[in-house]
Design a protein around this motif. Sequence first.
Motif, PDB file in Angstrom:
ATOM      1  N   GLY A 145       0.830  -1.207   0.000  1.00  0.00           N
ATOM      2  CA  GLY A 145       0.000   0.000   0.000  1.00  0.00           C
ATOM      3  C   GLY A 145       0.857   1.246   0.000  1.00  0.00           C
ATOM      4  N   ARG A 171       1.200   5.885  -0.549  1.00  0.00           N
ATOM      5  CA  ARG A 171       0.613   7.191  -0.231  1.00  0.00           C
ATOM      6  C   ARG A 171      -0.383   7.642  -1.296  1.00  0.00           C
ATOM      7  N   LYS A 186      -2.963   6.095  -2.285  1.00  0.00           N
ATOM      8  CA  LYS A 186      -4.269   5.467  -2.014  1.00  0.00           C
ATOM      9  C   LYS A 186      -4.438   4.105  -2.677  1.00  0.00           C
ATOM     10  N   HIS A 213      -9.667   3.561  -1.098  1.00  0.00           N
ATOM     11  CA  HIS A 213      -9.297   4.447   0.007  1.00  0.00           C
ATOM     12  C   HIS A 213      -9.165   5.886  -0.505  1.00  0.00           C
ATOM     13  N   ASP A 260      -7.206   8.209   1.111  1.00  0.00           N
ATOM     14  CA  ASP A 260      -5.934   8.778   1.578  1.00  0.00           C
ATOM     15  C   ASP A 260      -4.900   7.655   1.611  1.00  0.00           C
ATOM     16  N   VAL A 271      -2.599   4.574   2.213  1.00  0.00           N
ATOM     17  CA  VAL A 271      -2.823   3.256   2.812  1.00  0.00           C
ATOM     18  C   VAL A 271      -1.663   2.984   3.769  1.00  0.00           C
ATOM     19  N   SER A 272      -1.983   2.809   5.063  1.00  0.00           N
ATOM     20  CA  SER A 272      -0.934   2.757   6.086  1.00  0.00           C
ATOM     21  C   SER A 272      -0.812   1.411   6.786  1.00  0.00           C
ATOM     22  N   SER A 283      -7.215  -3.705   5.198  1.00  0.00           N
ATOM     23  CA  SER A 283      -6.389  -2.529   4.915  1.00  0.00           C
ATOM     24  C   SER A 283      -6.843  -1.369   5.797  1.00  0.00           C
ATOM     25  N   SER A 312      -6.141   3.010   6.546  1.00  0.00           N
ATOM     26  CA  SER A 312      -5.729   4.176   5.784  1.00  0.00           C
ATOM     27  C   SER A 312      -5.760   5.425   6.649  1.00  0.00           C
ATOM     28  N   HIS A 313      -5.119   6.471   6.126  1.00  0.00           N
ATOM     29  CA  HIS A 313      -5.205   7.779   6.770  1.00  0.00           C
ATOM     30  C   HIS A 313      -6.583   8.398   6.594  1.00  0.00           C
ATOM     31  N   ASP A 314      -7.461   7.768   5.807  1.00  0.00           N
ATOM     32  CA  ASP A 314      -8.843   8.254   5.709  1.00  0.00           C
ATOM     33  C   ASP A 314      -9.704   7.757   6.866  1.00  0.00           C
TER      34      ASP A 314
END
Length: 484
Positions: free
Chosen positions: A222, A224, A226, A245, A247, A249-250, A263, A265-267
């Motif tokens: 994943g 940055r 998305k 996503h 934002d 994917v972290s 998964s 995400s920053h979202d």
Amino acid sequence: RPAGPGRRGEAAGGGRPTRRRGGVQRLRAGEVRAAPVGGAGTGGGAGGGAHACPRSPSLGRRRRREAAAAEEEVEETPQEKKLRLAKLYLEQLRQHGESRPAPGAGAPAGRPRALSPALTPRGSPAHVLLSLQVQPPDPASIRVLRGHQLPVTCLVISPDDRFIFSASKDGSLIKCKWEVESGKRLCVVPGGKKGTEERHMGHASHILCMAISSDGKYLATGDRNKLIMIWDTATCKRLHIFTGHHDAVSGLSFRKGTHQLYSASHDRCVKVWNVAENAYVETLFGHQDVITGLDSLSRECCVTAGGRDGTVRLWKIPEESQLVFYGHQGSIDCIQLINEEHMVSGADDGSVALWGLTKKKPLALARQAHGMQDAQGLQQPYWISAVAALRNSDLLATGSHSASVKLWKCSEGFRKLEPLWDIPLVGFVNSLKFSAAGDFLVAGLGQEHRLGRWWRVKEAKNSICIIPLKRRTAAPSPEAPDSS
């Protein structure tokens, strides 16, 4: 004679008509109707023979239970079924505990009782005491693998411990073959420029996370931008791209034994995917800030670290519910499950927390785990940037930019964290993974933190470090006190 059984029933019943009527009422309430025996009516039911009366209460109870079970099978919801099975399991555990002799009954009164694998919940080897067997690592035996131009952000080890997959801020993906003598690079997927994902096979932005399926077939990465990319681990060919996503994917993790992918995400949401069918399944909401890490094991659930919302969450996928845990003061940046009942997390307040999935507060909390640093004249703790757990054992590892990786021991039934050794490594430790067999630890190093550029350690090398973990040849025992 038709009147005989009735009279015999009355004689046998004597002065107990009330109990007989009560029995009829209970049967009616339970909706169980027994076939008439002998005569008709109440007299016939009671007088099917004098030897039929003693068996009738247990027979009625059994029939009522069967009818209730049949009715429950028809009307039981999935949540009710899970609750019923949980109660049944707890009852079995209670009976097992009562039937088992008290542990440590023969031990001396002043001697502490050792933690036994037999006491682990669900019979799993959750408390294997590997920390007692591992020797202090030799810094001279650490092997360094170079290849990434920018800081390494994440890595995984194949289930058979033969391969290491690593990724970096440069967007490249490297597959290395781990050998005792040499780390041979088998495949390199270079990063590309933003917007070239369709033409270019690799990522076009920072790769932040990766996961490998338990059968070693699929690799997920994943970035940055998305995107989640699915790869064939054998050929390093890209198979599919998941979008959805909003934002970066972290966090990524495959559910053990399946091709179900979680998964984060920053979202602020968690998504569920079916990799084998290239399908999206569902989205889960709850965090109030960016999600910085995710992990899962065999159960249909996952755990996430919620950054500055200060929470760790356990997501129960079938129930679409979540449990919220509080304990850190800063941003929670990394998390990993130790076994199905415990997990470990690290935060930028310098603390490492050990959690039980049934307690909202940490079972153990090590503050300033990597010490303090002097940043622009201010004293503040070193951030915890990576945590790792050797599955189903008591051995943990944590990383920061304090020039060392720390090994920890979970003691007193996962209620205490004890530091074991420091392994010197210069740079930001952005990822840590134990091999499945527990014979080596892999660290992903970089000059910068994986999520930003707050500091830069110029003397660090963007590399992968393989740390062998040797075990003692024989554990000390009362019979052989001199063995080592």
